[in-house]
Design a protein around this motif. Structure first.
Motif, PDB file in Angstrom:
ATOM      1  N   GLY A  17      42.758  48.714  30.520  1.00 37.07           N
ATOM      2  CA  GLY A  17      42.820  48.855  29.012  1.00 37.07           C
ATOM      3  C   GLY A  17      43.708  47.807  28.503  1.00 37.07           C
ATOM      4  N   SER A  18      43.615  47.651  27.177  1.00 36.91           N
ATOM      5  CA  SER A  18      44.302  46.636  26.631  1.00 36.91           C
ATOM      6  C   SER A  18      45.929  46.814  26.765  1.00 36.91           C
ATOM      7  N   GLY A  19      46.305  48.115  26.868  1.00 37.63           N
ATOM      8  CA  GLY A  19      47.697  48.180  26.972  1.00 37.63           C
ATOM      9  C   GLY A  19      48.305  47.907  28.217  1.00 37.63           C
ATOM     10  N   VAL A  52      35.461  46.582  33.476  1.00 34.40           N
ATOM     11  CA  VAL A  52      34.990  46.896  32.202  1.00 34.40           C
ATOM     12  C   VAL A  52      36.545  46.614  31.587  1.00 34.40           C
ATOM     13  N   SER A  53      36.554  45.529  30.865  1.00 30.34           N
ATOM     14  CA  SER A  53      37.737  45.198  30.166  1.00 30.34           C
ATOM     15  C   SER A  53      37.892  45.150  28.646  1.00 30.34           C
ATOM     16  N   SER A  54      38.808  45.739  28.111  1.00 32.73           N
ATOM     17  CA  SER A  54      39.321  45.978  26.843  1.00 32.73           C
ATOM     18  C   SER A  54      40.219  44.692  26.654  1.00 32.73           C
ATOM     19  N   GLY A  55      40.570  44.440  25.260  1.00 32.13           N
ATOM     20  CA  GLY A  55      41.711  43.409  24.931  1.00 32.13           C
ATOM     21  C   GLY A  55      40.970  42.381  23.974  1.00 32.13           C
ATOM     22  N   ALA A  56      39.804  42.634  23.547  1.00 28.54           N
ATOM     23  CA  ALA A  56      39.184  41.476  22.593  1.00 28.54           C
ATOM     24  C   ALA A  56      39.698  41.596  21.300  1.00 28.54           C
ATOM     25  N   VAL A  57      40.010  42.777  20.893  1.00 22.47           N
ATOM     26  CA  VAL A  57      40.497  42.993  19.502  1.00 22.47           C
ATOM     27  C   VAL A  57      42.084  42.752  19.511  1.00 22.47           C
ATOM     28  N   ALA A  58      42.641  43.133  20.511  1.00 30.93           N
ATOM     29  CA  ALA A  58      43.904  42.983  20.520  1.00 30.93           C
ATOM     30  C   ALA A  58      44.448  41.329  20.448  1.00 30.93           C
ATOM     31  N   ILE A 137      32.535  43.549  31.491  1.00 29.78           N
ATOM     32  CA  ILE A 137      31.607  44.234  30.619  1.00 29.78           C
ATOM     33  C   ILE A 137      32.728  44.884  29.318  1.00 29.78           C
ATOM     34  N   ASN A 138      32.240  44.710  28.185  1.00 27.38           N
ATOM     35  CA  ASN A 138      32.855  45.264  27.183  1.00 27.38           C
ATOM     36  C   ASN A 138      32.180  45.710  26.037  1.00 27.38           C
ATOM     37  N   GLU A 139      32.470  46.706  24.930  1.00 25.44           N
ATOM     38  CA  GLU A 139      31.693  46.813  23.960  1.00 25.44           C
ATOM     39  C   GLU A 139      31.240  45.622  23.060  1.00 25.44           C
ATOM     40  N   ASN A 140      30.229  45.878  22.461  1.00 25.76           N
ATOM     41  CA  ASN A 140      29.718  44.684  21.639  1.00 25.76           C
ATOM     42  C   ASN A 140      30.453  44.864  20.264  1.00 25.76           C
ATOM     43  N   ASP A 141      31.474  44.502  20.229  1.00 22.81           N
ATOM     44  CA  ASP A 141      32.382  44.990  18.981  1.00 22.81           C
ATOM     45  C   ASP A 141      31.825  44.236  17.682  1.00 22.81           C
ATOM     46  N   THR A 142      31.223  43.367  17.867  1.00 22.45           N
ATOM     47  CA  THR A 142      31.132  42.582  16.439  1.00 22.45           C
ATOM     48  C   THR A 142      29.672  42.846  16.036  1.00 22.45           C
ATOM     49  N   GLY A 151      32.942  53.547  21.176  1.00 20.53           N
ATOM     50  CA  GLY A 151      34.384  53.578  20.257  1.00 20.53           C
ATOM     51  C   GLY A 151      35.438  53.463  21.291  1.00 20.53           C
ATOM     52  N   ASP A 152      35.387  53.809  22.646  1.00 17.23           N
ATOM     53  CA  ASP A 152      36.309  53.399  23.396  1.00 17.23           C
ATOM     54  C   ASP A 152      35.735  53.059  24.768  1.00 17.23           C
ATOM     55  N   ASN A 153      36.694  52.066  25.525  1.00 13.41           N
ATOM     56  CA  ASN A 153      35.944  51.747  26.768  1.00 13.41           C
ATOM     57  C   ASN A 153      36.380  52.664  27.795  1.00 13.41           C
ATOM     58  N   VAL A 213      47.804  49.093  20.805  1.00 11.57           N
ATOM     59  CA  VAL A 213      46.826  48.032  21.186  1.00 11.57           C
ATOM     60  C   VAL A 213      45.375  48.564  21.413  1.00 11.57           C
ATOM     61  N   GLY A 214      45.515  49.605  22.223  1.00 13.48           N
ATOM     62  CA  GLY A 214      43.980  50.113  22.756  1.00 13.48           C
ATOM     63  C   GLY A 214      43.392  51.378  21.758  1.00 13.48           C
ATOM     64  N   THR A 215      42.081  51.724  21.933  1.00 13.44           N
ATOM     65  CA  THR A 215      41.739  52.892  21.146  1.00 13.44           C
ATOM     66  C   THR A 215      41.956  54.014  21.787  1.00 13.44           C
ATOM     67  N   GLY A 216      41.855  54.245  23.065  1.00 17.93           N
ATOM     68  CA  GLY A 216      41.671  55.482  23.720  1.00 17.93           C
ATOM     69  C   GLY A 216      43.304  56.129  24.035  1.00 17.93           C
ATOM     70  N   GLY A 217      43.658  57.367  24.177  1.00 19.73           N
ATOM     71  CA  GLY A 217      44.714  57.810  24.556  1.00 19.73           C
ATOM     72  C   GLY A 217      44.214  58.489  25.987  1.00 19.73           C
TER      73      GLY A 217
HETATM   74  N1  GLU Z   1      36.333  46.799  22.994  1.00 18.67           N
HETATM   75  C1  GLU Z   1      37.542  46.976  22.404  1.00 18.67           C
HETATM   76  C2  GLU Z   1      38.031  45.566  22.817  1.00 18.67           C
HETATM   77  O1  GLU Z   1      37.918  45.042  23.739  1.00 18.67           O
HETATM   78  C3  GLU Z   1      38.471  47.797  23.295  1.00 18.67           C
HETATM   79  C4  GLU Z   1      38.123  49.282  23.162  1.00 18.67           C
HETATM   80  C5  GLU Z   1      39.234  50.065  23.504  1.00 18.67           C
HETATM   81  O2  GLU Z   1      40.563  50.103  23.473  1.00 18.67           O
HETATM   82  O3  GLU Z   1      39.037  51.175  24.469  1.00 18.67           O
HETATM   83  O4  GLU Z   1      39.399  45.381  22.266  1.00 18.67           O
END
Ligand code: GLU
Length: 373
Positions: A17-19, A52-58, A137-142, A151-153, A213-217
């Motif tokens: 997670g981004s956190g 599966v790595s978040s963190g792109a948006v943050a 892997i990440n969601e193709n947010d763009t 929606g969330d990773n 920073v992250g989407t999911g709780g």
């Molecule tokens: N795909 C988003 C990112 O890389 C994260 C989504 C999430 O926080 O679950 O920033």
């Protein structure tokens, strides 16, 4: 229980997670370094790992002058476009000392909902694993729009377990598993070491909102655990910032919360119908049809359908609802909306006379139908 389950694990999906990897001053390279070393340890012991790595948006939002969450979707997408390459660079540099290569895979829900693209993505993934490369892997947010977003990773990682045919899902978070109340506000909160079944009570305990920073709780993590365990995969939610967390987890140390797999789990195809494929319409059916599907394990025939909503083609997923509109099953329709408008309420033996052709007696064949649990 834990050790028995872990002894059969070879391929692991690890969600970060981004956190966990994003701190006050941006990407936390120390944490990323420590996790990469952990993963290399697992690889050297013969495990296979999909990250599966978040963190792109943050990572990208600071460049746009955004503090807190990006307020609009275009800003979020722009932030992801800036951050994704930096995120990959960080993982690439972190894996270099142990001689491992990383590969970026960006996915949307559409990629996995289309069976052919799903199988293609799987081939790529398998090839990377065969060559000892770590897929990141990440969601193709763009490019995603609302309808095709995971929606969330957390949920993305649960779907990746079936894509990768993994044996274990590890969700690295900034909390050490599921507690009976919020550990950040209640020091007496107790952690569950093992959860046998994700009941409604458990779901309620997970509550709402996550970090900034992250989407999911916790609730999206429990949702993800539910999806993975229904597929027959154990899931561990654990604090990702503890030293040596990954080797410790696979060695069976009681960290975080382990969610046990459902014993009578779904096949890969039913899991895909249930969670990955988006529904395009609704079939409302009478009591007799509901009973046949729910209690007798039968297919859905045109005779029991009395109303149809949405626009769908043959091969699309549809929700199957009772007379009150409550969904009780989901499946792949063998006939399009246009065809069904003509044959609903009719006997299967009349299909050919009405349409001039026939794909089969069933509107949704049992093999393509998943009953809601
Ligand atoms: N795909 C988003 C990112 O890389 C994260 C989504 C999430 O926080 O679950 O920033």
């Amino acid at each position: 229980m834990r050790n028995d389950l872990l002894s059969r694990v070879k391929r692991i999906v690890i969600k970060v997670g981004s956190g966990v990897i994003f701190g006050q001053d941006g990407l936390d390279l120390e944490v990323i370094g420590a996790l990469s070393r952990d993963i290399c340890t697992l690889l050297s012991r013969g495990y296979e790992v999909v990250l599966v790595s978040s963190g792109a948006v943050a990572t990208g939002k600071g460049d746009l002058g955004i503090v807190g969450r990006p307020p609009t979707i275009p800003l979020k997408q722009a932030a992801a476009a800036i951050g994704q390459s930096r995120l990959m660079r960080a993982w690439k540099d972190a894996f270099r000392p142990c001689g491992r290569c990383v590969a970026q895979i960006l996915l949307t829900r559409d990629d996995l909902a289309n069976r052919r693209r799903f199988l293609n993505a799987r081939n790529t993934l398998m090839t990377l694993l065969e060559y000892g490369v770590v897929p990141v892997i990440n969601e193709n947010d763009t490019v995603v729009v609302e309808e095709i977003r995971f929606g969330d990773n957390d949920n993305l990682s649960a779907l990746i377990t079936s894509l990768a045919e993994a044996d274990l899902l590890v969700i690295l978070s900034d909390v050490d598993g599921l507690y009976d109340s919020n550990p950040k506000t209640n020091p007496a909160a107790k952690r569950f070491s093992v959860v046998e079944r994700i009941t409604e009570e458990i779901e309620k305990m997970a509550g709402g909102a996550g970090s900034v920073v992250g989407t999911g709780g916790m609730s999206t993590k429990i949702e993800a655990a539910k999806r993975a365990t229904l597929y027959g995969i154990g899931t561990i939610i654990v604090d990702g910032r503890q030293a040596g967390v990954l080797p410790r987890v696979v060695e069976g140390e009681e960290l975080g919360t382990l969610f046990l797999p459902v014993r009578q789990h779904m096949t890969a195809r039913k899991h895909w119908i249930s969670f990955t494929k988006t529904s395009r319409g609704k079939l409302l059916v009478d009591k007799g049809a509901r009973r046949a599907v729910m209690e007798k394990g039968k297919s859905l025939l045109p005779s029991g359908i009395f109303a149809i909503e949405g626009k769908f083609d043959r091969g699309d997923a549809v929700r199957i609802c009772d007379v009150d509109g409550i969904e009780f099953a989901k499946g792949i329709a063998s006939y399009s909306k246009q065809e069904l408008d003509r044959i609903m309420g009719r006997n299967s033996s009349e299909i050919e006379a009405i349409l001039g052709y026939k794909y089969g007696d069933e509107v949704v064949h049992r093999d393509n139908l998943v009953v809601k649990k």
